[in-house]
Design an enzyme around this catalytic site. Structure first.
Site, short mmCIF file in Angstrom:
data_model
loop_
_atom_site.label_atom_id
_atom_site.label_comp_id
_atom_site.label_asym_id
_atom_site.label_seq_id
_atom_site.Cartn_x
_atom_site.Cartn_y
_atom_site.Cartn_z
N CYS A 1 0.84 -1.19 0.00
CA CYS A 1 0.00 0.00 0.00
C CYS A 1 0.89 1.25 0.00
O CYS A 1 2.11 1.16 0.08
CB CYS A 1 -0.92 0.00 1.22
SG CYS A 1 -0.03 -0.01 2.77
N CYS B 1 3.55 1.71 2.66
CA CYS B 1 4.71 0.83 2.58
C CYS B 1 5.69 1.38 1.55
O CYS B 1 6.90 1.34 1.74
CB CYS B 1 4.27 -0.58 2.17
SG CYS B 1 2.85 -1.16 3.09
#
Lengths: 83, 353
Positions: free
Chosen positions: A11, A14
């Site tokens: 995502c 990250c």
């Protein structure tokens, strides 16, 4: 050599953490390998409860938030001293 | 090995110094917040000399006022919320929910989902943790539903554009949807539709969690400031675009233009807006300013809230991530129950407001 792992399913947070980690490694001009761990069984093996997680030499440094570049720099420097 | 030590943060802020900075920032914030309205009016009607009541004048005054107002609100409130969130310890919450069964457990899980900062991708590990701890699936799903449904950016924008009351209603109905959906889904015996590995994952015995030391106030403040910058920089462009479109609607679309298609009398508008809202996602920050302008033009509150919740709470990227831990049948039921709950909420608001 340091092994830095980014725990996260891919995502936005990250990716942001990965950017920070790579930038820190570049700026400190050290030898380190930054890898991503994206499979949940592997992520969960580190015992974290939320992503993104940052692991330096198999030690979980943070999870569930994006640490600042300054924090990551400190952790990397600490890790280098203990190697 | 050569290490560049000059980049290391050698100086640490003390608690006192950090609080002083926060107080200073709060002071500046209050001053700014109070001058943006006269400033926006002066800009639109004074400097640009647009007549009061003209389409362009109304639109621009709206834009000049709302952009700084919402960005100020966002940075200020996200900071306060982030500060509060530094006190939430996910491990402790898991232990707390573990002790309760269904019912109270659902409520606690839903409230927890509402106040945590996680998007659904970051809450999946917590979902797995809940399942491993033997927490009933329905309770776990209550968490998984409210977590994306309640989002701090949406909450702050609602306060700024609709006021406290509606922001509160949004929070309350989101938690209610989470609790009820979790209770219903819990009754449906869906455990076998969770991917098998979720039950098998074991943390390695020798993991070294360097966490969570006692944080000082200085650390809490600097972390909150960091996440505020992170969040605001991620959404500010969407907010500005949303306000620009909202400002255009505000100035140019005639009053009551939408009463027919988005008003209370159009019964189909609630399910239709949920169907349209589900695939929209990344623009949640941009959607709310647009939606607030629609409300002025005769759209009804329930329809608008339903639309917003489906934009914020259900989305394709989220489903793709959930697919890694839930089998397709459970995903379908999950999306179906939430969509139904949002539609009901929409009708309820249209009925009572």
């Amino acid at each position: 050599m340091l092994i830095i792992k980014i725990l996260g399913s891919g995502c936005a947070n990250c990716k942001r953490l990965e950017q920070i980690a790579r930038k820190v490694v570049d700026e400190m001009s050290i030898e380190a390998e930054v890898t991503k761990v994206t499979e949940y069984p592997d992520i969960m093996a580190y015992g974290i409860t939320s992503t993104p997680g940052l692991v330096i030499n198999e030690k979980v440094m943070s999870f569930g938030r994006i640490p600042t570049p300054a924090e990551v720099t400190t952790w990397v420097a600490d890790a280098l001293q203990t190697v | 090995m050569q290490i560049n030590l000059t980049k290391l943060p050698l100086q640490k802020n003390t608690d006192l110094r950090s609080w002083a900075l926060v107080a200073l920032a709060a002071g500046i914030w209050v001053v700014l917040y109070n001058i943006i309205k006269p400033f926006a009016d002066w800009l639109a009607y004074g400097l640009l000399a647009l007549p009061h009541g003209s389409h362009l004048g109304e639109s621009l005054a709206f834009f000049f006022y709302d952009v700084p107002k919402l960005l100020l609100l966002l940075s200020g409130m996200i900071f306060v919320i982030s500060l509060f969130q530094t006190f939430i310890d996910t491990q402790k919450v898991r232990r707390l929910v573990e002790k309760r069964g269904e019912g109270i457990g659902n409520v606690m899980a839903a409230v927890f989902g509402a106040i945590t900062p996680f998007c659904s991708c970051s809450s999946v590990p917590l979902f797995i943790g809940f399942v491993q701890a033997g927490i009933p699936l329905g309770v776990t799903l209550s968490f998984l539903i409210t977590s994306p449904l309640m989002n701090e950016v949406a909450f702050v924008l609602l306060i700024g554009l609709f006021g406290w009351k509606i922001a509160g209603l949004y929070l309350l109905s989101g938690v209610t949807i989470g609790v009820l959906s979790g209770l219903i889904l819990g009754r449906m015996k869906l455990e076998r539709h969770v991917e098998g590995f979720v039950y098998d994952v074991k943390p390695r015995a020798n993991i070294d969690l360097n966490l969570e030391e006692k944080l000082t106030w200085a650390e809490r403040i600097s972390r909150s400031w960091g996440s505020t910058k992170e969040i605001v920089s991620k959404v500010f462009l969407y907010v500005i675009i949303g306000i620009a479109i909202g400002a255009f609607i505000h100035g140019y679309v005639p009053q009551d233009a939408l009463t027919g298609i988005m008003g209370e009398s159009a019964w189909w508008s609630v399910p239709a807006s949920v169907l349209i809202g589900i695939p929209l996602y990344s623009n949640a920050a941009g959607v709310i300013p647009i939606v607030s302008a629609l409300l002025d033009k005769g759209a009804s509150l329930g329809t608008v809230l339903a639309f917003m919740m489906s934009v914020v709470g259900l989305s394709l990227p989220e489903v793709i991530i959930l697919r890694r831990v839930l089998k397709p049948q459970l995903i379908a039921v999950f999306v179906g129950v939430i969509a139904a709950a949002i539609i009901l909420t929409g009708y309820l608001f249209n009925l009572v407001m």
